[in-house]
Design a protein around this motif. Structure first.
Motif, mmCIF file in Angstrom:
data_model
loop_
_atom_site.group_PDB
_atom_site.id
_atom_site.type_symbol
_atom_site.label_atom_id
_atom_site.label_comp_id
_atom_site.label_asym_id
_atom_site.label_seq_id
_atom_site.Cartn_x
_atom_site.Cartn_y
_atom_site.Cartn_z
ATOM 1 N N LEU A 112 36.748 44.624 43.458
ATOM 2 C CA LEU A 112 36.053 43.665 44.312
ATOM 3 C C LEU A 112 36.045 44.129 45.762
ATOM 4 C CD1 LEU A 112 34.507 41.093 44.048
ATOM 5 C CD2 LEU A 112 36.581 39.799 44.504
ATOM 6 N N THR A 113 37.098 44.826 46.183
ATOM 7 C CA THR A 113 37.143 45.356 47.538
ATOM 8 C C THR A 113 36.000 46.340 47.777
ATOM 9 O OG1 THR A 113 39.552 45.114 47.678
ATOM 10 C CG2 THR A 113 38.535 46.693 49.183
ATOM 11 N N ARG A 114 35.647 47.089 46.753
ATOM 12 C CA ARG A 114 34.576 48.088 46.872
ATOM 13 C C ARG A 114 33.186 47.476 46.690
ATOM 14 N NH1 ARG A 114 37.256 52.978 43.227
ATOM 15 N NH2 ARG A 114 38.917 53.535 44.710
ATOM 16 N N SER A 115 33.134 46.226 46.250
ATOM 17 C CA SER A 115 31.840 45.591 45.998
ATOM 18 C C SER A 115 31.253 45.020 47.285
ATOM 19 C CB SER A 115 32.023 44.457 44.980
ATOM 20 O OG SER A 115 30.863 43.670 44.881
ATOM 21 N N ASN A 116 29.942 44.939 47.334
ATOM 22 C CA ASN A 116 29.265 44.345 48.489
ATOM 23 C C ASN A 116 28.782 42.931 48.195
ATOM 24 O OD1 ASN A 116 29.452 46.630 50.215
ATOM 25 N ND2 ASN A 116 27.774 47.609 49.091
ATOM 26 N N ASP A 117 29.176 42.399 47.057
ATOM 27 C CA ASP A 117 28.690 41.098 46.617
ATOM 28 C C ASP A 117 29.748 40.026 46.860
ATOM 29 O OD1 ASP A 117 27.437 38.984 45.472
ATOM 30 O OD2 ASP A 117 27.237 39.865 43.468
ATOM 31 N N PHE A 118 29.531 39.215 47.875
ATOM 32 C CA PHE A 118 30.493 38.154 48.188
ATOM 33 C C PHE A 118 30.375 36.965 47.229
ATOM 34 C CE2 PHE A 118 30.597 40.299 52.353
ATOM 35 C CZ PHE A 118 31.969 40.372 52.530
ATOM 36 N N ASP A 119 29.391 36.979 46.359
ATOM 37 C CA ASP A 119 29.268 35.895 45.386
ATOM 38 C C ASP A 119 30.435 35.880 44.410
ATOM 39 O OD1 ASP A 119 26.923 35.019 46.515
ATOM 40 O OD2 ASP A 119 25.616 36.070 45.103
ATOM 41 N N HIS A 120 31.141 37.020 44.301
ATOM 42 C CA HIS A 120 32.302 37.088 43.413
ATOM 43 C C HIS A 120 33.575 36.576 44.093
ATOM 44 C CE1 HIS A 120 29.677 40.052 41.258
ATOM 45 N NE2 HIS A 120 30.146 39.352 40.243
ATOM 46 N N PHE A 121 33.496 36.266 45.384
ATOM 47 C CA PHE A 121 34.652 35.707 46.097
ATOM 48 C C PHE A 121 34.735 34.213 45.781
ATOM 49 C CE2 PHE A 121 36.287 38.665 49.549
ATOM 50 C CZ PHE A 121 35.769 39.813 48.961
ATOM 51 N N THR A 122 35.240 33.895 44.601
ATOM 52 C CA THR A 122 35.342 32.510 44.161
ATOM 53 C C THR A 122 36.799 32.160 43.863
ATOM 54 O OG1 THR A 122 35.093 33.053 41.816
ATOM 55 C CG2 THR A 122 33.060 32.678 43.099
ATOM 56 N N MET A 123 37.113 30.870 43.851
ATOM 57 C CA MET A 123 38.472 30.443 43.522
ATOM 58 C C MET A 123 38.823 30.804 42.086
ATOM 59 S SD MET A 123 40.303 29.222 45.917
ATOM 60 C CE MET A 123 40.066 28.736 47.637
ATOM 61 N N GLU A 124 37.855 30.756 41.201
ATOM 62 C CA GLU A 124 38.104 31.118 39.808
ATOM 63 C C GLU A 124 38.542 32.570 39.709
ATOM 64 O OE1 GLU A 124 35.877 30.975 35.439
ATOM 65 O OE2 GLU A 124 34.699 30.789 37.284
ATOM 66 N N TYR A 125 37.832 33.465 40.417
ATOM 67 C CA TYR A 125 38.196 34.886 40.394
ATOM 68 C C TYR A 125 39.531 35.105 41.098
ATOM 69 C CZ TYR A 125 37.578 39.966 40.466
ATOM 70 O OH TYR A 125 37.744 41.320 40.266
ATOM 71 N N TYR A 126 39.731 34.421 42.219
ATOM 72 C CA TYR A 126 40.980 34.566 42.978
ATOM 73 C C TYR A 126 42.182 34.173 42.113
ATOM 74 C CZ TYR A 126 44.546 33.934 46.573
ATOM 75 O OH TYR A 126 45.704 34.009 47.300
ATOM 76 N N ASN A 127 42.066 33.046 41.404
ATOM 77 C CA ASN A 127 43.166 32.592 40.564
ATOM 78 C C ASN A 127 43.450 33.583 39.439
ATOM 79 O OD1 ASN A 127 43.547 30.254 42.057
ATOM 80 N ND2 ASN A 127 42.184 29.033 40.776
ATOM 81 N N LEU A 128 42.392 34.105 38.810
ATOM 82 C CA LEU A 128 42.577 35.069 37.723
ATOM 83 C C LEU A 128 43.181 36.365 38.248
ATOM 84 C CD1 LEU A 128 42.153 35.678 34.727
ATOM 85 C CD2 LEU A 128 39.872 36.545 35.303
ATOM 86 N N LEU A 129 42.677 36.840 39.386
ATOM 87 C CA LEU A 129 43.199 38.048 40.009
ATOM 88 C C LEU A 129 44.699 37.940 40.247
ATOM 89 C CD1 LEU A 129 43.164 40.681 41.757
ATOM 90 C CD2 LEU A 129 42.317 39.273 43.645
ATOM 91 N N ASN A 130 45.127 36.835 40.818
ATOM 92 C CA ASN A 130 46.531 36.697 41.194
ATOM 93 C C ASN A 130 47.415 36.197 40.057
ATOM 94 O OD1 ASN A 130 46.728 37.522 44.083
ATOM 95 N ND2 ASN A 130 45.040 36.062 44.219
ATOM 96 N N TYR A 131 46.796 35.713 38.982
ATOM 97 C CA TYR A 131 47.560 35.475 37.757
ATOM 98 C C TYR A 131 48.144 36.805 37.289
ATOM 99 C CZ TYR A 131 48.491 34.761 32.783
ATOM 100 O OH TYR A 131 49.092 34.720 31.546
ATOM 101 N N PHE A 132 47.335 37.862 37.355
ATOM 102 C CA PHE A 132 47.793 39.185 36.943
ATOM 103 C C PHE A 132 48.578 39.885 38.045
ATOM 104 C CE2 PHE A 132 44.061 38.735 34.075
ATOM 105 C CZ PHE A 132 44.723 38.900 32.878
#
Length: 295
Positions: A112-132
């Motif tokens: 996601l850091t390398r992506s230019n799409d801020f549409d992926h900056f969501t709470m759902e993705y954030y929670n899944l990312l930090n679950y791992f």
């Protein structure tokens, strides 16, 4: 150590068991060291805890990768030489699961850091990312290891720990992310760099959920840039929407959710409801050092 003390029966409190839990506690510390070395290399970080990152030291460089691998191998040796079977096998399985979770989290983070799409900056993705990336090794692993050494591990116990402690681990990462914005010189953090590195941090995600169209355009043009004026502009945008107030609201909702999860546990659950309340109260104090006055 806290989890073991809360879970252990009086028969467990002997010199041998205390030595074993100390070995596992150091194993968790070494696992975090192993992870931090790699994380700092991937982020090109300069300092951590106010000192140069390992790979920044003279004569180290990318040899830090091999050093990290040695640390990981040493954890295995510590367990092999100090913990008997079948507990040693259970411990190693939990450690391997943690390594796997960390690798998945790192992949999600870097992608996601390398992506230019801020549409992926969501709470759902954030929670899944930090679950791992965060919840497993910061909260779940220490408790699972304490359950193992007390011979209390089971599928049901694992499910109970996963249910309650995942949210708690994510909350601790939220707090860490907010501190990166509030106090960039905090000794507990590596050099403040979430903005420059385009991290999917909690302030960035919360901002995109609460900003207007013009603020979003400005954010997108500045976030992930290293120029000081652009970094400062992002920080001002956070302040414009009162990011700390939003954080406290999210924090309170997450605590309420965790307390509800604890209430829903069986009366005879292992770990017990009382155990989880103790863990929650201890770690809640960790999040109390965010002061709006610092911003």
């Amino acid at each position: 150590m806290f989890a073991f003390d809360a879970l252990a029966h009086s028969t467990d409190l002997n010199e041998k068991k205390l030595h074993q839990i100390q070995v596992l506690a150091w194993g968790v510390e070494l696992l975090q060291t192993y992870y931090n070395i790699g994380d700092d290399i991937e982020d090109n970080a300069k300092t951590r805890s106010g000192k140069p990152c390992w790979h920044q030291l003279p004569g180290v460089g990318l040899m830090a990768i091999n050093d990290a691998d040695l640390i990981r191998s040493f954890i295995y040796e510590m367990v092999k030489n100090n913990i008997e079977e079948p507990i040693a096998c259970t411990v190693q399985n939990y450690l391997n699961e943690t390594y796997f979770a960390l690798n998945i989290g790192q992949l999600m983070d870097i992608s996601l850091t390398r992506s230019n799409d801020f549409d992926h900056f969501t709470m759902e993705y954030y929670n899944l990312l930090n679950y791992f990336k965060s919840a497993f090794y910061t909260v779940k692993l220490p408790i699972l290891l304490a359950l193992s050494i007390c011979n209390l591990h089971s599928k049901e116990a694992y499910m109970h720990v996963d249910k309650v402690c995942s949210d708690l681990g994510i909350l601790l990462q939220m707090q860490n992310d907010v501190m990166d914005y509030v106090d960039s010189k905090s000794a507990s953090l590596k050099t403040s760099s979430d903005i420059q590195n385009r991290k999917c941090s909690w302030p960035a995600v919360a901002f995109l959920e609460n900003c207007n169209i013009s603020q979003r355009k400005e954010f997108e043009s500045c976030y992930g840039q290293s120029e000081p004026e652009k970094v400062e502009r992002v920080r001002r945008l956070y302040k414009e929407i009162d990011i700390l107030k939003i954080y406290r609201q999210h924090e309170q909702k997450r605590y309420e959710s965790m307390m509800e999860q604890i209430k829903q546990l069986p009366v005879d659950s292992i770990p017990s409801k009382e155990f989880f309340v103790k863990i929650l109260n201890v770690l809640q104090n960790y999040t109390e050092d965010i002061s709006p006055s610092k911003s």
